[in-house]
Design an enzyme around this catalytic site. Structure first.
Site, PDB file in Angstrom:
ATOM      1  N   SER A  43      -2.917 -28.480  -0.491  1.00 16.98           N
ATOM      2  CA  SER A  43      -4.062 -29.237   0.040  1.00 16.98           C
ATOM      3  C   SER A  43      -5.038 -29.610  -1.073  1.00 16.98           C
ATOM      4  CB  SER A  43      -4.805 -28.398   1.086  1.00 16.98           C
ATOM      5  OG  SER A  43      -4.005 -28.222   2.214  1.00 16.98           O
ATOM      6  N   GLY A  45       2.100 -36.117   5.302  1.00 17.89           N
ATOM      7  CA  GLY A  45       1.043 -36.523   6.227  1.00 17.89           C
ATOM      8  C   GLY A  45      -0.321 -36.504   5.556  1.00 17.89           C
ATOM      9  N   ARG A  83       4.874 -39.216  13.195  1.00 18.17           N
ATOM     10  CA  ARG A  83       3.689 -38.370  13.364  1.00 18.17           C
ATOM     11  C   ARG A  83       2.470 -39.214  13.770  1.00 18.17           C
ATOM     12  NH1 ARG A  83       3.460 -34.184   8.553  1.00 18.17           N
ATOM     13  NH2 ARG A  83       1.846 -33.328   9.904  1.00 18.17           N
ATOM     14  N   ASP A 102      -0.244 -23.447   9.551  1.00 18.57           N
ATOM     15  CA  ASP A 102       0.902 -23.627   8.642  1.00 18.57           C
ATOM     16  C   ASP A 102       1.727 -22.349   8.503  1.00 18.57           C
ATOM     17  OD1 ASP A 102       0.299 -26.245   8.222  1.00 18.57           O
ATOM     18  OD2 ASP A 102      -0.703 -25.933   6.299  1.00 18.57           O
ATOM     19  N   LYS A 110       4.087 -31.594  13.641  1.00 21.16           N
ATOM     20  CA  LYS A 110       4.191 -31.346  12.188  1.00 21.16           C
ATOM     21  C   LYS A 110       5.461 -32.024  11.665  1.00 21.16           C
ATOM     22  CE  LYS A 110       0.441 -28.947  11.714  1.00 21.16           C
ATOM     23  NZ  LYS A 110      -0.684 -29.513  10.985  1.00 21.16           N
TER      24      LYS A 110
HETATM   25  C1  S3P Z   1      -3.698 -30.070   5.743  1.00 21.29           C
HETATM   26  C2  S3P Z   1      -4.144 -29.903   7.032  1.00 21.29           C
HETATM   27  C3  S3P Z   1      -3.299 -29.379   8.115  1.00 21.29           C
HETATM   28  C4  S3P Z   1      -2.071 -28.683   7.571  1.00 21.29           C
HETATM   29  C5  S3P Z   1      -1.389 -29.464   6.491  1.00 21.29           C
HETATM   30  C6  S3P Z   1      -2.334 -29.724   5.338  1.00 21.29           C
HETATM   31  C7  S3P Z   1      -4.631 -30.624   4.748  1.00 21.29           C
HETATM   32  O1  S3P Z   1      -2.856 -30.454   8.915  1.00 21.29           O
HETATM   33  O2  S3P Z   1      -1.170 -28.397   8.614  1.00 21.29           O
HETATM   34  O3  S3P Z   1      -0.255 -28.750   5.999  1.00 21.29           O
HETATM   35  O4  S3P Z   1      -4.337 -30.539   3.536  1.00 21.29           O
HETATM   36  O5  S3P Z   1      -5.684 -31.136   5.147  1.00 21.29           O
HETATM   37  P1  S3P Z   1      -3.721 -31.039  10.144  1.00 21.29           P
HETATM   38  O6  S3P Z   1      -4.929 -31.668   9.620  1.00 21.29           O
HETATM   39  O7  S3P Z   1      -2.806 -32.034  10.788  1.00 21.29           O
HETATM   40  O8  S3P Z   1      -3.996 -29.861  11.017  1.00 21.29           O
END
Ligand code: S3P
Length: 455
Positions: free
Chosen positions: A21, A91, A119, A341, A368
């Protein structure tokens, strides 16, 4: 297809690649920075490579600067042609980039692989439109439809203000809005009823943005009946409000990225189930990400943290986990959101614990990289665990004697593949898993690192 052999003695020390992240945010925010962004320990996963490729496609330069350091140089002018950006499986790249480009008025078409194309994107399109952004679907025959998935065209325009109460707990949606406001010169105020990871807030602060995290106002009044007592009234109907005021520019600078705690979870789980011991140094300890360590303690492990230090606004330290006799636990609400996660590996640990583990409020797992709830039910039944779905948003798991080997189905999802690979260490024979290479999305050296703690 990978063959996975049982193995019970788990012991060793690891140092992990940077948090996924935080890496994404360092790369993508470089689009708004006046100075270079120098990252130390950037994630080596394919997802974070997608963010680097995206900023390169838009005009930034990415250079290796020593063994584990990247230099992301700002573009003199960002591209003015419609950029075509393939976000692969990521994503986070797609959603955060959509926010930044909307505010910078850069037109781009963003797409992704088969999984990412399914997604949901409406969750970012709606609030970004409220800021003024315009989008177009570029899927065949759908050019006039409001896009709810990739591929989509971003047409700029996010220069307004927004007050937004998050309908779903999502750090990606929150970040897309914060980044759009920063890039577009507007103001965003976001209310989070369920707190999500706050790496965006921390990095925006680090790069000089005007950002504030507010807590509700509290009024203390003397009690008329008893002057020694005070009554406390909360004046706002929210718990956390994040306000950013943008001006299209950030400073840039150095970002030292701690090891990824969501990847660490797999190695700690191996120690937990195998009653072994694993130490990981320089591990990210941002309090919005450490629910897994609390979970380990709650189910019977020892967790020790030392050498705590904060660098680039992100806390980190050396963490040692010692396995023990595991027990089941109920997980729901905010805790489930903070463990989102880690649920695949939490579910695997549940197959080696005494008593049932009930996990609720995790409907987000269905959107996911695959439908992780279905993938867990399917695979954990193969090893003989008692697994059931609970309404549409939960799962209940109970061990049933010795767990049996299986031919696992990864659904090309990195976290499902890694979780099942950990399970396979403790089964009564050899297992297999299809497309185990998908671990490269977040941790290309996963099996090499796992080998180093097996004795
Ligand atoms: C993330 C937020 C989460 C997480 C993803 C990384 C991020 O997703 O599941 O692996 O880096 O902001 P969501 O915002 O869809 O919950």
């Amino acid at each position: 297809m990978k063959t996975l052999k049982p193995h019970r003695k788990i012991q060793g020390s690891l140092s992990l690649p940077g948090d996924k992240s935080i890496s994404h945010r360092a790369a993508l925010l470089a689009l708004m920075c006046g100075e270079p962004v120098r990252t130390h320990n950037y994630s080596d996963g394919a997802d974070c490579a997608s963010s680097l490729k995206a900023v390169e496609a838009l005009g930034c330069k990415v250079e290796q600067d020593g063994a584990n350091t990247l230099l992301i140089l700002p573009a003199e002018t960002l591209t003015t042609e419609t950029a075509k950006i393939d976000c692969g499986n990521s994503g986070t790249t797609a959603r955060l980039l959509a926010g930044i480009l909307s505010g910078l008025d850069i037109t781009a078409e963003i797409s992704g692989d088969e999984s990412l194309s399914q997604r949901p994107m409406k969750r970012i399109v709606e609030p970004l439109r409220e800021l003024g952004a315009r989008f177009k679907s570029v899927a065949d025959g759908e050019s006039d439809k409001e896009p709810s998935s990739l591929p989509l065209a971003i047409l700029g325009g996010a220069h307004g203000d927004i007050e937004y109460r998050m309908p779903v707990a999502s750090a990606q949606v929150k970040s897309a809005i914060l980044f759009a406001a920063c890039a577009g010169g507007g103001q965003a105020a976001i209310i989070e009823d369920v707190r999500t990871r706050d790496h965006s807030e921390r990095m925006l602060q680090h790069f000089g943005a005007t950002i504030e995290t507010q807590h509700p106002r509290v009024e203390l009044k003397e009690d008329e009946r008893d002057p020694r007592k005070k009554t406390r009234t909360v004046l706002d109907d929210w718990k956390l409000r994040i306000v950013v005021k943008g001006n299209g520019k950030l400073s840039g600078g150095d970002v030292d990225i701690p090891g990824d705690i969501s990847t660490a979870a797999f190695f700690f789980a191996a120690a937990a189930i195998g009653k072994g011991e694993v130490t990981i140094e320089n591990l990210g300890l941002n309090p919005t990400r450490t629910a897994f360590l609390d979970h380990l303690k709650a189910i019977g492990c020892e967790v020790h943290v030392e050498n705590r230090v904060t660098i680039s606004e992100e806390p980190r330290g050396t963490v040692t986990v010692k396995g023990g006799k595991l027990k089941g636990r109920k997980i729901s609400g905010a805790l489930a959101a903070q463990l989102i996660d880690e649920i695949p590996i939490v579910a695997v640990m549940a197959c080696f614990a005494e008593g049932a583990t009930l996990i609720r409020d995790v409907a987000e797992l269905r959107v996911k990289e695959c439908d992780r709830l279905e993938a867990l039910i399917e695979n954990l039944r193969l090893i003989g665990a008692k697994v059931g779905s609970v309404e549409e948003d939960g799962i209940v798991i109970e061990a049933k004697g010795e767990m049996q080997p299986a031919d696992f189905v990864s659904h090309d999802d990195h976290r499902i593949a890694m979780a099942l690979s950990i399970a396979s260490l403790f089964l009564a024979g050899e297992s297999t898993i299809d497309n185990a290479e998908c671990v490269a999305v977040s941790c290309p050296r996963f099996y090499e690192m796992l080998d180093s703690i097996k004795h």
